[in-house]
Write a protein that holds these residues in place. Structure first.
Motif, PDB file in Angstrom:
ATOM      1  N   TRP A   1       0.974  -1.157   0.085  1.00 27.12           N
ATOM      2  CA  TRP A   1      -0.094   0.078   0.048  1.00 27.12           C
ATOM      3  C   TRP A   1       0.915   1.090  -0.006  1.00 27.12           C
ATOM      4  O   TRP A   1       1.899   1.206   0.843  1.00 27.12           O
ATOM      5  N   ALA A   2       0.681   2.290  -0.515  1.00 26.56           N
ATOM      6  CA  ALA A   2       1.403   3.448  -0.755  1.00 26.56           C
ATOM      7  C   ALA A   2       0.408   4.809  -0.860  1.00 26.56           C
ATOM      8  O   ALA A   2      -0.696   4.865  -1.341  1.00 26.56           O
ATOM      9  N   SER A   3       1.067   5.742  -0.086  1.00 24.71           N
ATOM     10  CA  SER A   3       0.469   7.150  -0.271  1.00 24.71           C
ATOM     11  C   SER A   3       1.431   8.311  -0.218  1.00 24.71           C
ATOM     12  O   SER A   3       2.500   8.030   0.211  1.00 24.71           O
ATOM     13  N   ASN A   4       1.276   9.415  -0.886  1.00 22.16           N
ATOM     14  CA  ASN A   4       1.960  10.570  -0.309  1.00 22.16           C
ATOM     15  C   ASN A   4       1.635  11.169   0.775  1.00 22.16           C
ATOM     16  O   ASN A   4       0.907  10.873   1.632  1.00 22.16           O
ATOM     17  N   VAL A   5       2.766  11.526   1.416  1.00 22.12           N
ATOM     18  CA  VAL A   5       2.812  12.224   2.767  1.00 22.12           C
ATOM     19  C   VAL A   5       3.476  13.795   2.738  1.00 22.12           C
ATOM     20  O   VAL A   5       4.425  13.975   1.754  1.00 22.12           O
ATOM     21  N   ASP A   6       3.482  14.378   3.614  1.00 23.92           N
ATOM     22  CA  ASP A   6       4.081  15.605   3.640  1.00 23.92           C
ATOM     23  C   ASP A   6       4.190  16.068   5.425  1.00 23.92           C
ATOM     24  O   ASP A   6       3.080  16.475   5.976  1.00 23.92           O
ATOM     25  N   PHE A   7       5.205  15.780   5.763  1.00 23.33           N
ATOM     26  CA  PHE A   7       5.370  16.267   7.437  1.00 23.33           C
ATOM     27  C   PHE A   7       6.021  17.805   7.576  1.00 23.33           C
ATOM     28  O   PHE A   7       6.485  18.011   8.757  1.00 23.33           O
ATOM     29  N   GLY A   8       5.707  18.584   6.564  1.00 24.98           N
ATOM     30  CA  GLY A   8       6.363  19.840   6.818  1.00 24.98           C
ATOM     31  C   GLY A   8       7.464  20.315   6.130  1.00 24.98           C
ATOM     32  O   GLY A   8       8.283  19.445   5.798  1.00 24.98           O
ATOM     33  N   PRO A   9       7.824  21.696   6.123  1.00 18.32           N
ATOM     34  CA  PRO A   9       9.221  22.144   5.571  1.00 18.32           C
ATOM     35  C   PRO A   9      10.275  21.465   5.997  1.00 18.32           C
ATOM     36  O   PRO A   9      10.399  21.356   7.448  1.00 18.32           O
ATOM     37  N   GLY A  10      11.241  20.983   5.255  1.00 14.48           N
ATOM     38  CA  GLY A  10      12.761  20.804   5.848  1.00 14.48           C
ATOM     39  C   GLY A  10      12.620  19.023   6.036  1.00 14.48           C
ATOM     40  O   GLY A  10      13.555  18.328   6.354  1.00 14.48           O
ATOM     41  N   ASP A  11      11.317  18.409   5.853  1.00 17.28           N
ATOM     42  CA  ASP A  11      11.290  16.898   6.233  1.00 17.28           C
ATOM     43  C   ASP A  11      11.176  16.533   4.651  1.00 17.28           C
ATOM     44  O   ASP A  11      10.519  16.803   3.729  1.00 17.28           O
ATOM     45  N   ASP A  12      12.324  15.422   4.453  1.00 18.99           N
ATOM     46  CA  ASP A  12      12.390  14.927   2.954  1.00 18.99           C
ATOM     47  C   ASP A  12      11.450  13.810   2.717  1.00 18.99           C
ATOM     48  O   ASP A  12      11.550  13.352   1.642  1.00 18.99           O
ATOM     49  N   ALA A  13      10.818  13.364   3.574  1.00 22.57           N
ATOM     50  CA  ALA A  13       9.668  12.003   3.459  1.00 22.57           C
ATOM     51  C   ALA A  13       8.483  12.698   2.347  1.00 22.57           C
ATOM     52  O   ALA A  13       7.933  13.682   3.013  1.00 22.57           O
ATOM     53  N   ASP A  14       8.551  12.091   1.228  1.00 20.27           N
ATOM     54  CA  ASP A  14       7.316  12.388   0.263  1.00 20.27           C
ATOM     55  C   ASP A  14       6.250  11.336  -0.064  1.00 20.27           C
ATOM     56  O   ASP A  14       5.635  11.598  -0.705  1.00 20.27           O
ATOM     57  N   ALA A  15       6.681  10.022   0.471  1.00 22.69           N
ATOM     58  CA  ALA A  15       5.861   9.014   0.107  1.00 22.69           C
ATOM     59  C   ALA A  15       5.939   7.967   1.314  1.00 22.69           C
ATOM     60  O   ALA A  15       7.152   7.712   1.866  1.00 22.69           O
ATOM     61  N   GLU A  16       4.823   7.334   1.429  1.00 20.49           N
ATOM     62  CA  GLU A  16       4.704   6.081   2.484  1.00 20.49           C
ATOM     63  C   GLU A  16       4.472   4.760   1.749  1.00 20.49           C
ATOM     64  O   GLU A  16       3.534   4.807   0.826  1.00 20.49           O
ATOM     65  N   TRP A  17       5.226   3.886   1.826  1.00 19.39           N
ATOM     66  CA  TRP A  17       5.150   2.426   1.033  1.00 19.39           C
ATOM     67  C   TRP A  17       5.204   1.392   2.115  1.00 19.39           C
ATOM     68  O   TRP A  17       6.347   0.911   2.499  1.00 19.39           O
ATOM     69  N   ASP A  18       3.967   0.816   2.290  1.00 20.27           N
ATOM     70  CA  ASP A  18       3.992  -0.311   3.143  1.00 20.27           C
ATOM     71  C   ASP A  18       4.023  -1.500   2.399  1.00 20.27           C
ATOM     72  O   ASP A  18       3.218  -1.744   1.165  1.00 20.27           O
TER      73      ASP A  18
ATOM     74  N   TRP B   1     -17.780 -15.420  12.818  1.00 22.27           N
ATOM     75  CA  TRP B   1     -16.735 -14.768  13.853  1.00 22.27           C
ATOM     76  C   TRP B   1     -15.334 -14.977  12.768  1.00 22.27           C
ATOM     77  O   TRP B   1     -15.217 -15.901  12.228  1.00 22.27           O
ATOM     78  N   ASN B   2     -14.533 -14.226  12.938  1.00 18.24           N
ATOM     79  CA  ASN B   2     -13.087 -14.138  11.937  1.00 18.24           C
ATOM     80  C   ASN B   2     -11.912 -13.363  12.879  1.00 18.24           C
ATOM     81  O   ASN B   2     -12.278 -12.652  13.705  1.00 18.24           O
ATOM     82  N   TYR B   3     -10.915 -14.212  12.813  1.00 14.61           N
ATOM     83  CA  TYR B   3      -9.754 -13.419  13.257  1.00 14.61           C
ATOM     84  C   TYR B   3      -8.594 -13.188  12.409  1.00 14.61           C
ATOM     85  O   TYR B   3      -8.744 -13.809  11.122  1.00 14.61           O
ATOM     86  N   ASP B   4      -7.709 -12.089  12.514  1.00 10.97           N
ATOM     87  CA  ASP B   4      -6.972 -11.800  11.372  1.00 10.97           C
ATOM     88  C   ASP B   4      -5.638 -11.360  12.109  1.00 10.97           C
ATOM     89  O   ASP B   4      -5.440 -10.666  12.975  1.00 10.97           O
ATOM     90  N   LEU B   5      -4.351 -11.967  11.774  1.00  9.79           N
ATOM     91  CA  LEU B   5      -3.029 -11.717  12.102  1.00  9.79           C
ATOM     92  C   LEU B   5      -2.172 -11.074  11.165  1.00  9.79           C
ATOM     93  O   LEU B   5      -2.241 -11.692  10.044  1.00  9.79           O
ATOM     94  N   MET B   6      -1.473  -9.762  11.739  1.00 11.65           N
ATOM     95  CA  MET B   6      -0.681  -9.379  10.350  1.00 11.65           C
ATOM     96  C   MET B   6       0.564  -8.651  10.967  1.00 11.65           C
ATOM     97  O   MET B   6       0.744  -8.425  11.978  1.00 11.65           O
ATOM     98  N   ILE B   7       1.259  -8.802   9.986  1.00 15.23           N
ATOM     99  CA  ILE B   7       2.817  -8.033  10.438  1.00 15.23           C
ATOM    100  C   ILE B   7       2.918  -7.001   9.082  1.00 15.23           C
ATOM    101  O   ILE B   7       2.571  -7.617   7.908  1.00 15.23           O
ATOM    102  N   ASN B   8       3.425  -5.736   9.291  1.00 14.53           N
ATOM    103  CA  ASN B   8       3.624  -4.876   8.573  1.00 14.53           C
ATOM    104  C   ASN B   8       4.773  -3.891   8.684  1.00 14.53           C
ATOM    105  O   ASN B   8       5.428  -3.927   9.760  1.00 14.53           O
ATOM    106  N   GLN B   9       5.291  -3.506   7.598  1.00  9.04           N
ATOM    107  CA  GLN B   9       6.535  -2.919   7.337  1.00  9.04           C
ATOM    108  C   GLN B   9       6.255  -1.272   6.871  1.00  9.04           C
ATOM    109  O   GLN B   9       5.924  -1.260   5.685  1.00  9.04           O
ATOM    110  N   TYR B  10       6.357  -0.274   7.609  1.00 12.95           N
ATOM    111  CA  TYR B  10       6.136   1.067   7.278  1.00 12.95           C
ATOM    112  C   TYR B  10       7.528   1.466   6.430  1.00 12.95           C
ATOM    113  O   TYR B  10       8.732   1.246   7.299  1.00 12.95           O
ATOM    114  N   ILE B  11       7.510   1.989   5.318  1.00 10.32           N
ATOM    115  CA  ILE B  11       8.790   2.557   4.684  1.00 10.32           C
ATOM    116  C   ILE B  11       8.415   3.896   4.208  1.00 10.32           C
ATOM    117  O   ILE B  11       7.317   4.129   3.534  1.00 10.32           O
ATOM    118  N   TYR B  12       9.042   4.877   4.382  1.00  9.85           N
ATOM    119  CA  TYR B  12       9.217   6.437   4.205  1.00  9.85           C
ATOM    120  C   TYR B  12      10.189   6.567   2.995  1.00  9.85           C
ATOM    121  O   TYR B  12      11.192   6.709   3.562  1.00  9.85           O
TER     122      TYR B  12
END
Length: 231
Positions: free
Chosen positions: A64-81, A94-105
């Motif tokens: 999953w991916a999205s654009n991001v903007d954490f303010g002036p001087g911050d180099d992160a421009d996208a999040e890619w998980d 009834w259902n259960y769900d187990l997940m592991i996720n890696q956030y990449i900026y």
């Protein structure tokens, strides 16, 4: 060891690709990217996309991916998980769900962090999910968790209602006592309406937090439109 575990889960998931029964991709346009009630795009619109693969045995992998903007001087421009998990029914409705996720900026790798979660959904369309990370937003040894209670209700084949409450807590590590705007916790919530029509999914809701003096955490109207493609 935890990094090795995450890599192993992803590798196992992709190794099962020959058994995949469902591929899907989703594209979303949103008025903001709100993560637990806090804007990740400087209160500007977001363009997001995902690709998912589901397997006969309940395992799934995706990105999953999205654009991001954490303010002036911050180099992160996208999040890619990247994520992998297992979901199964264990009783009537009834259902259960187990997940592991890696956030990449993209542009600011120091923010990267892993996360694990577990969820249970009742026949009433009520979901309780708990997340945990040992490296919140790239902060070494900063344990963090949040728990979310979500309720959805289908009015008919088109319209629905949704509501949720989330409690976010910095557990321990550097700056835990003041990590969230001078305190170690905060809450956020939303209430809104959903609709599905002509292959598109719409969401219109109000989201807010109990964080003071932070414009990115102020209450706001949120709107999104999505389209999912199945292969």
């Amino acid at each position: 060891m935890k990094k090795t575990l995450f890599a192993s889960v992803l590798a196992a998931g992709f190794a099962l690709s020959a058994q995949a029964t469902e591929y899907s991709a989703t594209v979303t346009g949103a008025s903001d990217y709100l993560f637990n009630g806090i804007s990740q795009t400087g209160e500007d619109p977001a363009l997001q996309a995902s690709f998912d693969v589901a397997f006969d045995n309940g395992f799934y992998v995706g990105t999953w991916a999205s654009n991001v903007d954490f303010g002036p001087g911050d180099d992160a421009d996208a999040e890619w998980d990247f994520y992998a998990g297992y979901s199964a029914d264990f009783a009537d409705g009834w259902n259960y769900d187990l997940m592991i996720n890696q956030y990449i900026y993209v542009g600011e790798s120091d923010y990267n962090y892993p996360e694990i979660s577990a969820a249970i959904t009742a026949p009433t369309n009520t979901t309780l999910r708990v997340w945990y990370t040992w490296k919140q937003f790239g902060e070494k040894n900063l344990d963090h968790s949040y728990i979310k209670l979500e309720q959805t209700y289908d009015i008919d084949d088109i319209w629905g209602l949704e509501a949720s409450y989330t409690y976010n807590k910095a557990l321990s590590g550097p700056g835990a006592d003041t990590y969230w705007y001078g305190k170690d916790h905060y809450s956020n919530w939303l209430v809104g309406v959903t609709a599905s029509y002509a292959g598109f999914d719409f969401a219109l809701n109000w989201q807010d937090t109990d964080v003071d003096d932070a414009p990115e955490a102020d209450g706001r109207v949120f709107f999104s439109v999505s389209r999912t493609f199945d292969f």
